[in-house]
Design a protein around this motif. Structure first.
Motif, PDB file in Angstrom:
ATOM      1  N   PRO A  35       0.795  -1.194   0.158  1.00 54.66           N
ATOM      2  CA  PRO A  35      -0.069   0.027   0.133  1.00 54.66           C
ATOM      3  C   PRO A  35       1.030   1.334   0.122  1.00 54.66           C
ATOM      4  O   PRO A  35       1.728   1.365   0.937  1.00 54.66           O
TER       5      PRO A  35
ATOM      6  N   GLU B 123      -2.910   5.471   1.931  1.00 48.49           N
ATOM      7  CA  GLU B 123      -4.437   4.850   2.501  1.00 48.49           C
ATOM      8  C   GLU B 123      -4.754   5.873   3.074  1.00 48.49           C
ATOM      9  O   GLU B 123      -4.400   6.913   3.710  1.00 48.49           O
TER      10      GLU B 123
ATOM     11  N   LYS C   1     -11.324  -1.477  10.563  1.00 49.85           N
ATOM     12  CA  LYS C   1     -10.137  -0.880   9.764  1.00 49.85           C
ATOM     13  C   LYS C   1      -9.457  -1.901   9.190  1.00 49.85           C
ATOM     14  O   LYS C   1      -8.828  -1.827   7.840  1.00 49.85           O
ATOM     15  N   HIS C   2      -9.020  -3.146   9.950  1.00 51.50           N
ATOM     16  CA  HIS C   2      -8.102  -3.898   9.224  1.00 51.50           C
ATOM     17  C   HIS C   2      -8.754  -4.962   8.347  1.00 51.50           C
ATOM     18  O   HIS C   2      -8.515  -5.313   7.318  1.00 51.50           O
TER      19      HIS C   2
ATOM     20  N   GLN D 249      -8.583  -3.521   5.021  1.00 50.67           N
ATOM     21  CA  GLN D 249      -7.344  -3.633   4.161  1.00 50.67           C
ATOM     22  C   GLN D 249      -7.510  -5.338   3.618  1.00 50.67           C
ATOM     23  O   GLN D 249      -7.104  -5.243   2.598  1.00 50.67           O
ATOM     24  N   PHE D 250      -7.987  -5.927   4.496  1.00 52.18           N
ATOM     25  CA  PHE D 250      -8.208  -7.313   4.067  1.00 52.18           C
ATOM     26  C   PHE D 250      -8.895  -7.703   2.826  1.00 52.18           C
ATOM     27  O   PHE D 250      -8.428  -8.039   1.818  1.00 52.18           O
TER      28      PHE D 250
ATOM     29  N   VAL E  72      -7.512 -16.186   6.592  1.00 52.07           N
ATOM     30  CA  VAL E  72      -7.669 -15.486   7.789  1.00 52.07           C
ATOM     31  C   VAL E  72      -9.111 -15.755   8.533  1.00 52.07           C
ATOM     32  O   VAL E  72      -9.233 -15.515   9.510  1.00 52.07           O
TER      33      VAL E  72
ATOM     34  N   TRP F 207       1.016  -3.896   4.881  1.00 50.18           N
ATOM     35  CA  TRP F 207      -0.456  -3.677   5.042  1.00 50.18           C
ATOM     36  C   TRP F 207      -0.408  -3.741   6.694  1.00 50.18           C
ATOM     37  O   TRP F 207      -0.723  -4.701   7.309  1.00 50.18           O
ATOM     38  N   SER F 208      -0.295  -2.710   7.220  1.00 50.33           N
ATOM     39  CA  SER F 208       0.029  -2.453   8.590  1.00 50.33           C
ATOM     40  C   SER F 208      -1.072  -3.163   9.377  1.00 50.33           C
ATOM     41  O   SER F 208      -0.740  -3.834  10.002  1.00 50.33           O
ATOM     42  N   LEU F 209      -2.191  -2.763   9.131  1.00 51.41           N
ATOM     43  CA  LEU F 209      -3.188  -3.287   9.944  1.00 51.41           C
ATOM     44  C   LEU F 209      -3.497  -4.663   9.994  1.00 51.41           C
ATOM     45  O   LEU F 209      -3.727  -5.518  10.863  1.00 51.41           O
ATOM     46  N   VAL F 210      -3.308  -5.104   8.581  1.00 45.63           N
ATOM     47  CA  VAL F 210      -3.535  -6.727   8.402  1.00 45.63           C
ATOM     48  C   VAL F 210      -2.419  -7.400   9.116  1.00 45.63           C
ATOM     49  O   VAL F 210      -2.676  -8.454   9.894  1.00 45.63           O
TER      50      VAL F 210
ATOM     51  N   HIS G  39      -3.291  -7.399  12.910  1.00 43.86           N
ATOM     52  CA  HIS G  39      -4.081  -8.552  13.109  1.00 43.86           C
ATOM     53  C   HIS G  39      -3.536  -9.874  13.302  1.00 43.86           C
ATOM     54  O   HIS G  39      -3.865 -10.605  14.219  1.00 43.86           O
ATOM     55  N   ILE G  40      -2.970 -10.076  12.203  1.00 45.06           N
ATOM     56  CA  ILE G  40      -2.427 -11.252  12.161  1.00 45.06           C
ATOM     57  C   ILE G  40      -1.340 -11.694  13.398  1.00 45.06           C
ATOM     58  O   ILE G  40      -1.646 -12.808  13.805  1.00 45.06           O
TER      59      ILE G  40
END
Lengths: 144, 1696
Positions: free
Chosen positions: A16, A19, A41-42, A45-46, B737, B768-771, B774-775
């Motif tokens: 990315p 954003e 939010k995440h 992105q997913f 996921v 993809w920072s938020l991803v 989360h992971i």
């Protein structure tokens, strides 16, 4: 309009580059439950990331740069725009409005080109330009 | 219960950790023979194969029990799974269809009903949990991008496929050659799928699970077999399932007589069979079993109790198999036969028992503690003999049942416990209310044993709930026994009395039954229904019929007018709140149609089935029988997919499934069937390789109702994306996921972990920072819950970074991280405060900016370049000056010092004792570290300390130390008692070779950047490598951050340029040397504001804080002309104090001086101490001592100045590493304007080679009144004297001739007015300058070319230039010393001016000098100021004259400080009322004849200038510039060296009347002022010129000046042309005579002088001149009139 938008510019290496949460326009009251927002939010992105697969499939079937709605996930729609340099502009939205999204993409693309022309900007690196950011938000406010 | 054939082998699972609550043995997927390898199409066909109900008499079951199989159903079940060979059937058109792999499903008649689906799902969940994900994770790890998908991924699976092929010979028919067998990757899913179909039960809406036939079996030992066979249709005990009405009881009945070779003879059986055939017709079979003879001693071991019980309950499950462990039991153990049943038996008992326990939804859940206690009770009951684990680990069935709830270690011991007791344990299960539990009593056999399972798991919890009427303990115990008694002991020999023939017989029996009875029966029915029911519907009329029936409501012909009936809801699966359901009775046409289609489907006549379904669908739709409708839609899609023809429309199929699923889900609330439909659809999509459609179908079923199913489906969807024609890796990752998320929600932690970790590969490195967050968070949590704390810590480390997470979220991350880390440390036995955790990312340490600063360096980072330039200059200067020449080693070291290492000396040991008082006297090394908190929450760093490594060697470290960061512990040094007081919380720890500072706490605010400064005190010589930073995060996590810093990028080699190669960094590698002096410098009373020229004394305090004596202190200054540093004893000495000079005030002092150019910016403060001169001890500043030195500051230039002092010093001992140390110091001062001074000279008219000096002094100040006190002139050959009548009595007689003198009527007022300049006023003073006679003498000697005598500076310069041009490299001797004449002229020569302002407090320093006091210009500060000012002017002017040549760069080699004719003036002043004083310099007055500095041969110059070939072009260019600067320099205009003065009387009285012509002698003096040239002159006296008559008194310079003064002509008498030769400094006096005719004013200055340079022999030499002009010679004419007044006078005026 209470719909919110989420724009991601994805570089050709799947990173990315930019954003932006283009939330509902200022008229709409802010979403009271902040937790919900945080949570999604995440997810955004997913969704965008997985839609890239579809973009890669669709982009070779058309000559247009604007690919319209390429994917959907639950109630979300994903529109995409592919630049000549294979940079993908992905917009997550929940209401359909092809025309305005098309113009939005074109204008953001134009901004992006200006960023590209900056000799200090390296392709596929994150855009940290605040000017770019504010301009994008302005366009979003105007068009979306 | 209908079991599908299985070949699942439980494997030992003790090795791998188990998720909590799962008692299921780990199923390792690859070697397990299972249905997984059955092709999807086959799978569907099997799942929907005909079902055959079984009723066996108790003696038949008993017969099976001798073979350790509880019932007859279990015995024949494996054989229904696969009927070998092709089976042929006939389709609706009566055409034969050949069916491969036909199978039937046997089920006990009593277990045809649906099991509780919720319970079923829970069992499935347990099973799924038991599947080890290890293998799959491995093979999927590599998938990160699309490119990874194709080869390895697919190959991996081919391999595993082959593995299973090898292991599973009997099943090889089913192994598809599908290279990418998904089931291998996700065995848990196939397990799920298989189990789901295991739980199939008869439902009203379809007939697949309705029995097609019923087998009634009886043993030959039965006393009355015929009646027994008839009994199932006793009205007393019909199967309850038939009551509901939707199931057709009119099915094929098949009678089986089992010949028990143990009990009866074969003849007996055959007679019975004949009897049967007579009674029941063709559908009979005689099955021979137990051909292996029973050992004699075991024949009658059953105890009577058992017998009665079993006879009473024919449906009981005699689940206690025979133990094969008894020593007497020597039957042949045939593993092939045994394996037919083994897996299936194990599982069937599991499922049964679990189903039982889960199926009690209303019983209150007991807490785990209750169950635990009950378990304990159970294990201590007297029923149980102390447990003996008897299984051997080698047997595959030694299924371990670890109880993972409490302790993992205990699980190994709490395995299956087997009681080997032969005592008869008769335990009767408490009958529960649920019908399912009724038959589940536990019959025991006398010789049976109990395989006891320690029931600590979840399902037992429910089962052990206390029930009404039964004491809790007992019930728990009983149930526990009952449950586990069904478990086969590891060595149970299934079918122990069966021979190979018996098994073959079973196979034949099933096949014959299917081929000869079941299929014909079905075909018959199909035909029947087709003709009777379906054909009526199929035609046009039939359709109308259906419609008309609806619309016209005349239910005339329908077999059952009330087709759809509402009945009471039953069963376990009716949705909550639904009390009635609609069913079609079995004889309704709709039901028959459905059955017809189902039969056709079973016989694989898919097209026909499809048409029937299509027809009947409309009816269901119209009747709003949604479950029926959904079922039909499902079958419609399935038929299309199953048929071998190509698919007509994908969307059609998808649509029908979508409708089906949504109907099942929404209308019928039956997720079970929706799931089943989806699975079958998905299987068929796989079969047809339509992977792209898979996800749509699967995701449809990912609702909230079942997380497990959703998770499994999402995972399958993810894999579908990989297998789609274009693999979609991102979609795959996303779905994984989501699957992981759902797995998390349903507690399947291992699966969740697996999903997330496989998916994380795709997201890696993509920012993809938020991803990622989360992971990582999910993975961290899962690994924590799985007990892998190490991994959890690693994952959490990745979360601690700058991210877009909110502050609250980040705080949560930190909190969780700290918590986990604490546990981790506890588990690892580490002390989190001492053992470091590698790779802690917060705070971010900027390695590149870690820097070491020595405490003696001033941390002024501003203008680093300026400082560096100073240092470089100093170094170059030193080397050039040969300062290190004698000490080559030292010079080398000085150069070598640039190896990038930091040099420091050992810190003061001595100071340790006084630390408390002089905290800063030790010499610590400061290390600055920039840290940054990337988080939005504050963090604390505790116990911050450097990590250092000490070596004895002083060489730089070449190899990096192996970084075993994980091993690094917090070093524990001894705490020093002496604590630095300046920082709180600070203490020093000693490590022998060094002391380190430890800072207690540093708080970093969110996003704060901070520079941490830590101190290090070296204690031993050697090297110290600063390796990193120790700190403890939030007082909990200790970590060590290694510094990775690289040097500059290498660019010297090609390979270095292509890659990025960096030099090793040495800036953190300290070189510790022996103790060194440490200088500290302070300036006291340094002026902030100065007047220009003002001199103030300040005090320089130098202090040695080091360990050794300090010597050779020098200061390099940026503004050398401003400062003079004096000797210690000169402190407080007044500068301008006159000395009581007895001699005349204008007496010229004389002193000698080195005439070499020097660098004024380097000033020695303390001379270098050498060993040779032990007496020079005073030049060493001893440790700890302070010296005060005077520094005089003079405001040399106006403006604001930043003065930089760079002090360098050395140790008194030779230190082979540090040659010198430096100290930087800077000061700022503003210099204000004071006086503006202009000086000018003009030739004096009074004498040859004499000058008048005029000084114009302007006071620029507005208030201050300046008083001039003295003028000093210093020159090698000139002296100044005041132009006064009195002062210079020598010239008194001539004074009246001077115009200037008129100003100089001396008086006291005059004096005062001249020496005092009020504000904004200007004053002029005039001096005469003349050559010193002695100097002239010397010059004359020189002129005689006495080479032995000292060279004049000009000669020296010329010679050195010549050498340069010649290319002579030899060293030039330094220029000779020069003698300076100093003239001090006081303004106040007379003592009548006194000033009262003298302040007695200030002593004599500021005291106004006494009358005859003169300021000693050659005294300490003043001479230095004069020299530096001179030097500065000289170098500036040289730089200007020879720009960018070698000469300007190294003036020292070619030029001298003073020329012979230079005169420097110093004007001293004071401001009495402000008590300031100072002086200005007037430098650069050169009274010599202007000449080119090079006086050598012109030919040499030309030769040099000529283009020659040189090796380098640059050399040629440089030479050209050099020559050019010498020949064509605009600053050097050769002028004539000859000076002429015409002298005659001013007034000449002559009586013209007496004699006609007045002849006046005029003396013309000609002097050659050149120092080296002999000239030839020719003087021509010019006649009167009657040119212009206008009187011009102004001096018009130029050679063509023509005097116009003369009104009357005058003439020269005598010879008017004179020739002569003048040697340097020679004077020639020529007397000519002017002849006047009448009185008047005449200008007699009329002559022309032609000058040529002469050779030594006197001949004119054209080539010898330095310039073209000189070669031509000069022509001089007078430029000023020389007036003579000739008066008519009688009186004679005597001529002087």
């Amino acid at each position: 309009m209470g719909s919110s938008f989420y724009l991601v510019i994805v570089g050709s290496r799947d990173d990315p580059v930019y954003e932006a949460d283009l939330g509902p326009s200022s008229k709409a009251p802010p979403v009271p439950e902040g937790t919900k927002k945080e949570e999604s939010k995440h997810l955004n992105q997913f969704i965008i990331h997985s839609a890239l697969d579809i973009v890669e499939e669709v982009q070779w079937n058309t000559t247009a740069t604007y690919l319209k709605v390429v994917d959907k996930f639950n109630e979300f729609l994903i529109s995409a725009f592919v630049s000549a340099g294979n940079t993908k502009f992905m917009l997550l939205h929940d209401t359909k409005s092809e025309d305005s999204i098309k113009t939005f993409f074109h204008e953001v693309h134009e901004l992006y080109l200006k960023v590209l022309m900056n000799p200090f900007y390296e392709v596929n690196h994150p855009i940290t330009n605040t000017h770019f950011d504010s301009k994008v938000r302005l366009i979003a406010k105007r068009l979306l | 219960m209908d079991e599908k054939p299985q070949h699942l082998k439980p494997l030992p699972s003790v090795s791998s950790p188990q998720p909590t609550g799962s008692p299921i043995p780990r199923m390792s997927p690859s070697p397990a023979p299972s249905l997984t390898h059955i092709a999807p199409r086959d799978f569907v066909a099997r799942a929907l194969g005909p079902r055959i109900a079984v009723i066996a008499s108790s003696d038949a079951n008993e017969l099976c029990q001798t073979n350790n199989l509880p019932t007859f159903v279990e015995l024949i079940k494996p054989f229904g799974e696969l009927i070998e060979g092709k089976v042929s059937a006939r389709d609706s058109q009566n055409l034969p269809i050949s069916i491969d792999n036909f199978s039937v499903r046997f089920a006990d008649l009593t277990q045809l009903e649906e099991p509780d689906h919720r319970a079923a799902f829970r069992i499935i969940s347990d099973y799924v949990k038991a599947q080890s994900p290890d293998l799959a994770t491995e093979s999927l790890d590599c998938i990160r991008t699309k490119q990874d998908v194709s080869q390895r991924y697919l190959e991996t699976n081919t391999d595993s496929c082959l593995v299973s092929l090898r292991i599973l010979p009997p099943l090889k028919f089913f192994v598809l050659s599908n290279p990418a067998n998904l089931d291998d990757l996700t065995p848990w899913y196939s397990e799920f799928r298989r189990l789901l179909f295991t739980f199939a039960g008869a439902s009203e809406h379809e007939t697949f699970d309705h029995p097609v036939a019923i087998i009634i079996a009886v043993s030959s030992a039965n006393p009355d077999p015929i009646n027994t066979l008839l009994r199932p249709y006793d009205p007393a005990s019909p199967a309850p399932i038939f009551d509901k009405g939707f199931m057709d009881p009119n099915v094929l009945k098949y009678y089986v007589l089992i010949h028990d070779a143990h009990r009866t003879s074969i003849a007996h059986s055959e007679t019975l069979f004949d009897k049967m055939k007579k009674t029941f017709g063709l559908h009979c079979h005689l099955l021979k079993l137990n051909s292996v003879m029973l050992p004699a001693n075991l024949i009658r071991t059953s105890d009577p109790e058992k017998k009665t019980q079993e006879n009473d309950d024919p449906f009981s499950i005699p689940s206690t198999p025979q133990a094969g462990t008894s020593p007497e039991n020597d039957t042949i153990d045939n593993p092939r036969i045994r394996d037919i049943w083994a897996a299936q038996m194990t599982e069937s008992h599991h499922i049964q028992s679990r189903l039982l326990s889960y199926a009690e939804p209303r019983s209150p859940r007991s807490s785990s503690s209750t169950s635990l206690s009950s378990n304990i009770n159970a294990s201590t009951t007297p029923f149980l003999i102390p447990p003996v684990p008897i299984m051997t680990s080698s047997t595959p069935t030694s299924a371990a049942f670890p109880s993972p709830t409490h302790s993992r270690s205990a699980s190994a011991s709490s395995l299956t416990l087997v009681s080997t007791s032969y005592s008869s344990i008769s335990t009767i299960l408490a009958t529960s209310e649920t019908p399912f539990q009724t038959p589940l009593q536990t019959p025991t056999t006398a010789d049976g044993f109990l395989a006891l399972h320690d029931p600590k798991d979840g399902f037992i919890e429910q089962g052990t709930a206390p029930r009404p009427g039964v004491p809790g303990d007992a019930s728990a115990h009983n149930l526990g026994l009952g449950l586990v008694s069904g478990l086969p002991a590891p060595v149970v020999r299934y079918g122990q009395y069966l021979s190979d023939e018996d098994v073959e017989g079973l196979r034949t029996f099933v096949k014959e039954m299917v081929v000869h009875s079941v299929i014909p029966f079905m075909e018959r029915n199909i035909q029947l229904w087709n003709e009777q029911v379906a054909s009526a519907r199929r035609g046009l009329t039939g359709r109308f019929f259906g419609v008309s029936r609806r619309f016209f409501g005349s239910g005339n012909k329908s077999p059952s007018p009330q087709s759809l009936q509402n009945v009471q809801a039953w069963g376990l699966n009716s949705p909550a709140g639904v009390t009635t359901i609609s069913i079609y009775p079995h004889n309704a046409p709709e039901a028959q149609m459905r059955k017809l289609a189902d039969y056709a489907f079973m016989l694989r006549d898919y097209r026909f089935a499809h048409s029937i379904y299509d027809v009947v669908k409309r009816d269901y739709y119209n009747d709003k029988a949604y479950k029926y409708l959904a079922g039909t839609q499902e079958m419609l899609g399935l038929c299309q997919l199953m048929s071998s023809s190509a698919l007509t429309s994908k969307t059609d199929v998808d649509h029908s499934f979508e409708l089906s699923v949504s109907n099942y889900l929404n209308r019928c609330k039956s997720p079970f069937y929706a799931t089943r439909a989806t699975i079958m659809y998905y299987e068929m999509l796989r079969h047809r390789k339509m992977y792209k459609e898979g996800p749509t179908a699967l995701v449809r079923m990912t609702g909230e109702d079942s997380d497990l199913r959703s998770a499994l489906f999402l995972e399958q969807a993810a894999h579908c994306f990989l297998r789609a024609p274009k693999s979609m890796v991102r979609k795959y990752a996303f779905h994984l996921v989501m699957a992981g998320h759902r797995f998390t929600k349903c507690g399947q932690r291992e699966h969740a972990y697996r999903c997330y970790s496989v998916a994380s590969r795709v997201f890696e490195d993509h920012h993809w920072s938020l991803v990622e967050d989360h992971i990582h968070f999910a993975l961290g949590r899962q690994s924590y819950h799985l007990g892998e704390l190490d991994a959890a810590v690693q994952y959490f480390l990745k979360l601690l970074r700058s991210s877009r997470q909110s502050a609250a979220q980040q705080a949560a991350y930190i909190r969780e991280f700290l918590y986990i880390y604490k546990q981790y440390a506890a588990k690892q036995g580490k002390d989190p405060l001492i053992d470091s955790l590698a790779g802690l990312p917060i705070p971010a340490v900027n390695d590149a900016t870690v820097r070491v600063v020595l405490s003696n360096a001033h941390a002024t980072n501003d203008n680093e370049e300026a400082w560096l330039a100073l240092e470089k200059e100093l170094l170059e200067e030193d080397i050039e000056a040969g300062l290190y020449a004698g000490n080559r080693r030292r010079a080398l070291q000085t150069l070598k010092q640039d190896d990038g290492r930091v040099l420091c000396a050992i810190g003061g040991l001595r100071m340790l004792f006084v630390l408390g008082h002089h905290g800063d006297e030790i010499e610590p090394v400061l290390v600055h570290i920039d840290v940054h908190n990337p988080m939005q929450v504050p963090i604390t760093l505790n116990e911050v300390m450097l990590g250092c490594h000490h070596r004895i060697s002083t060489e730089p470290e070449e190899q990096e130390l192996p970084e075993n960061d994980r091993e690094i512990r917090m070093p524990l040094g001894t705490r020093l008692e002496a604590v630095l007081r300046d920082i709180q919380d600070t203490l020093f720890l000693s490590f022998g070779a060094l002391d380190l500072e430890k800072v207690g706490e540093i708080i970093l605010e969110p996003l704060q950047q901070k520079t941490i400064t830590l101190r290090l005190i070296p204690r031993q010589e050697g090297s110290i490598r600063i390796r990193g930073l120790h700190y403890t995060l939030n007082a909990l996590v200790h970590t060590f951050h290694p510094f990775h810093k690289h040097g500059k990028r290498l660019n010297d080699k090609a390979e270095n340029r292509f890659n990025r190669v960096y030099a090793p960094d040495r800036s953190l590698d300290l070189h510790v040397t022996s103790p060194m002096p440490l200088l500290d410098v302070t300036f006291n009373s340094f002026p902030e504001v100065l007047f220009s020229g003002e001199v103030v004394q300040a005090v320089l305090e130098i202090n040695n804080k080091g360990e050794r004596g300090l010597t050779d202190l020098r200061a390099k200054m940026s503004h050398p002309s401003f400062f003079v540093i004096g000797k210690e004893e000169a402190l407080g000495k007044p500068i301008y104090e006159g000395m009581a000079n007895p001699s005349d005030s204008c007496h010229a002092d004389e002193y000698e001086l080195d005439n070499e150019l020097f660098n004024p910016s380097v000033v020695p403060v303390l001379p270098h101490h050498t060993e040779d001169l032990p007496t020079m001890k005073q030049h060493v500043l001893a440790p700890g001592t302070t010296m005060r030195l005077p520094v005089w500051v003079r405001g040399d230039r106006i403006g604001k100045h930043v003065f930089r002092f760079l002090f360098t010093y050395q140790s008194e001992e030779d230190n082979n590493a540090i040659s010198y140390r430096t100290l930087r110091c800077s000061k700022t001062t503003q210099v204000l304007p004071s006086l503006k001074i202009n000086a000018f000279t003009r030739p004096s008219t009074k004498g040859l080679n004499e000058f008048i000096l005029g000084i114009e002094t302007e006071n620029l100040q507005t208030v201050a009144e300046f008083e001039l006190s003295q003028l000093s002139a210093a020159s090698p050959s000139w002296v100044a004297s005041p132009v006064t009548l009195n002062a210079d009595p020598k010239f008194q007689d001539n004074s009246h001739m001077s115009v200037v003198i008129t100003h100089f009527h001396e008086s006291s007022e005059d004096q005062a007015s001249k020496s005092t300049i009020p504000p904004r006023q200007t004053t002029f003073t005039y001096y005469r300058i003349r050559k010193i006679p002695e100097a002239s003498q010397v010059g004359e000697q020189d002129a005689s070319f006495d080479k032995q005598a000292t060279l004049t500076p000009e000669q020296w310069t010329s010679t050195s230039l010549e050498r340069l041009l010649r290319g002579d490299q030899s060293k030039m001797p330094p220029p000779p010393k020069i003698k300076l004449q100093l003239t001090n002229l006081s303004f106040v020569t007379l003592s009548f001016v006194h000033f009262e302002c003298c302040n007695p407090d200030l002593g004599s320093m500021l005291c106004f000098p006494q009358t005859d006091d003169i300021i000693p210009a050659q005294s300490t500060p003043l001479d230095n100021f004069a020299l530096t000012s001179r030097m500065q002017w000289r170098s500036a002017s040289l730089t200007m004259q020879f720009p960018s040549t070698l000469l300007a760069k190294r003036p020292r080699n070619y030029f001298t400080l003073y020329g012979a004719n230079d005169i420097d003036l110093a004007l001293y002043w004071r401001i009495p009322n402000m008590q300031r004083h100072g002086h200005h310099y007037i430098i650069g007055i050169n009274l010599a004849v202007q000449q080119n500095p090079f006086q050598g041969s012109r030919a040499l110059l030309e030769a040099t200038a000529a283009p020659t070939r040189a090796m380098y072009e640059a050399t040629t260019k440089e030479r050209a510039v050099l020559v050019n600067s010498l020949t064509k320099n605009k600053y050097f205009k050769d002028e004539s060296p000859v000076k002429v003065m015409v002298r005659c009387a001013d007034v000449h009285a002559f009586d013209f009347t007496k004699s006609g012509l007045c002849i006046v002698p005029v003396l013309i003096s000609i002097k050659n002022c050149a120092w080296n040239k002999t000239v030839n002159f020719s003087l021509e006296m010019l006649a009167w010129n009657n040119g212009n008559t206008s009187l011009q008194t102004g001096a018009t310079r130029g050679p063509h000046y023509k005097s116009t003064t003369n009104v009357f002509p005058f003439h020269w008498s005598g010879a008017t042309l004179r020739n002569g030769t003048l040697v340097p400094d020679a004077t020639n006096h020529i007397t000519v005579h002017a002849c006047f005719q009448q009185a008047g004013v005449y200008d007699v200055n009329r002559w022309r002088l032609t000058i040529n340079y002469a050779n030594e022999d006197g001949a004119t030499n054209v080539g010898a001149g330095a310039s073209v002009e000189a070669a031509k010679g000069y022509v001089q004419v007078p430029n000023l009139p020389r007036i003579i007044s000739v008066v008519q006078e009688a009186e004679e005026v005597p001529h002087s």
